[in-house]
Design a protein around this motif. Structure first.
Motif, short mmCIF file in Angstrom:
data_model
loop_
_atom_site.label_atom_id
_atom_site.label_comp_id
_atom_site.label_asym_id
_atom_site.label_seq_id
_atom_site.Cartn_x
_atom_site.Cartn_y
_atom_site.Cartn_z
N HIS A 157 7.12 -2.54 -0.88
CA HIS A 157 6.40 -3.74 -0.46
C HIS A 157 4.99 -3.41 0.05
O HIS A 157 4.69 -2.26 0.37
CB HIS A 157 7.18 -4.42 0.66
CG HIS A 157 8.60 -4.73 0.30
ND1 HIS A 157 8.99 -5.95 -0.23
CD2 HIS A 157 9.73 -3.98 0.36
CE1 HIS A 157 10.29 -5.94 -0.45
NE2 HIS A 157 10.76 -4.75 -0.10
N GLY A 158 4.18 -4.46 0.22
CA GLY A 158 2.80 -4.26 0.68
C GLY A 158 2.72 -3.40 1.93
O GLY A 158 1.95 -2.43 2.00
N ASN A 159 3.54 -3.73 2.94
CA ASN A 159 3.42 -3.00 4.21
C ASN A 159 4.32 -1.78 4.30
O ASN A 159 3.95 -0.81 4.95
CB ASN A 159 3.67 -3.96 5.38
CG ASN A 159 2.54 -4.95 5.48
OD1 ASN A 159 1.41 -4.59 5.77
ND2 ASN A 159 2.82 -6.22 5.17
N SER A 160 5.48 -1.79 3.64
CA SER A 160 6.26 -0.55 3.66
C SER A 160 5.54 0.51 2.82
O SER A 160 5.59 1.71 3.15
CB SER A 160 7.71 -0.76 3.22
OG SER A 160 7.82 -1.28 1.92
N LEU A 161 4.79 0.07 1.78
CA LEU A 161 3.99 1.05 1.03
C LEU A 161 2.76 1.47 1.83
O LEU A 161 2.34 2.63 1.74
CB LEU A 161 3.56 0.49 -0.32
CG LEU A 161 4.64 0.47 -1.40
CD1 LEU A 161 4.12 -0.19 -2.66
CD2 LEU A 161 5.16 1.87 -1.70
N ARG A 162 2.19 0.55 2.61
CA ARG A 162 1.06 0.96 3.47
C ARG A 162 1.53 2.09 4.39
O ARG A 162 0.83 3.09 4.58
CB ARG A 162 0.55 -0.23 4.27
CG ARG A 162 -0.60 0.13 5.18
CD ARG A 162 -1.16 -1.09 5.92
NE ARG A 162 -1.98 -1.89 5.06
CZ ARG A 162 -1.85 -3.19 4.84
NH1 ARG A 162 -0.91 -3.86 5.46
NH2 ARG A 162 -2.66 -3.83 4.04
N ALA A 163 2.73 1.96 4.93
CA ALA A 163 3.28 3.01 5.79
C ALA A 163 3.57 4.28 4.98
O ALA A 163 3.27 5.40 5.42
CB ALA A 163 4.56 2.49 6.46
N LEU A 164 4.13 4.12 3.79
CA LEU A 164 4.46 5.30 2.98
C LEU A 164 3.20 6.06 2.56
O LEU A 164 3.15 7.29 2.64
CB LEU A 164 5.28 4.88 1.75
CG LEU A 164 5.75 5.98 0.81
CD1 LEU A 164 6.52 7.07 1.54
CD2 LEU A 164 6.61 5.41 -0.32
N VAL A 165 2.17 5.32 2.15
CA VAL A 165 0.90 5.98 1.77
C VAL A 165 0.31 6.69 2.99
O VAL A 165 -0.26 7.79 2.88
CB VAL A 165 -0.09 4.97 1.16
CG1 VAL A 165 -1.47 5.56 0.99
CG2 VAL A 165 0.44 4.46 -0.18
#
Ligand SMILES: O=C(O)[C@@H](CO)OP(=O)(O)O
Length: 204
Positions: A157-165
């Protein structure tokens, strides 16, 4: 041997299309969202990157997107591991409201802070930092080992990927706040044998 990590944000959902805070809700893809997922699969196909391992969240929109990506690659039989650690951040009191409704209630600046500030959670919800605290261990224990063995696909998702990146690239809080990941976009990393990033392509 390929050592690669492919991160894909799910295609557009019905809540994205309606301008609503989605967070933990389970909402389906729109026809455009399904096409965005297929397009991400075609981008991997063009590069000859066939996932050996695949991860998604526990929400339908990432599972559906992962299925479409793998179908486009002729890899429909590959199991996809669903992980709550990759779920979208909990948007708390904002969940289900439109952006305009939230701004009318709390003001545009407060809503902007809740959407993007690294450490300020919306009422009853998670900040990006809270999300990173569950995403980073999953990355280290499940995703990175898979990417060191072959091609690992993550659909989130937008924010779980923001965290992963943030975890993968070692971003600062300010860099994490400025990162925008469009629906259906692909972020492709090539890794060296010592797990450092030797190449990054961002395709949307
Ligand atoms: O609503 C949400 O859960 C997310 C993206 O899906 O919104 P934002 O644009 O605030 O990151």
């Amino acid at each position: 041997m390929s050592r690669a990590l492919a991160l894909v944000r799910h295609g557009q959902s019905t809540a994205n299309a309606a301008g609503e805070f989605t967070g933990s809700r389970d909402v389906p893809l729109t026809p455009l969202g399904r096409e965005q997922a297929r397009a991400a699969g075609r981008r991997l196909l063009e590069r000859g990157l066939y996932p050996d391992t695949a991860f998604c969240s526990t929400r339908t929109r990432t599972a559906e997107s992962a299925t479409m990506i793998l179908d486009a690659l002729g890899r429909s039989a590959l199991p996809v591991e669903p992980a709550a650690a990759l779920d979208e951040r909990d948007y708390g009191a904002l969940t289900g409201l439109t952006h305009a409704e939230a701004e009318a209630r709390w003001g545009a600046e407060q809503v902007r802070v809740w959407r993007r500030a690294f450490a300020d959670p919306p009422p009853g919800g998670e900040s990006i930092r809270d999300t990173l605290a569950r995403v980073a261990p999953y990355h280290l224990t499940r995703i990175l080992p898979a990417a060191m063995r072959g091609v690992a696909l993550v659909v989130a998702h937008g924010n779980s990927l923001r965290a992963l990146v943030t975890a993968v690239e070692g971003l600062s809080p300010g860099e994490a706040e400025r990162l925008e990941i469009p629906t259906g976009s692909l972020r492709l990393y090539r890794l060296t044998p010592d797990a450092t990033i030797e190449g990054l392509a961002v395709l949307s």
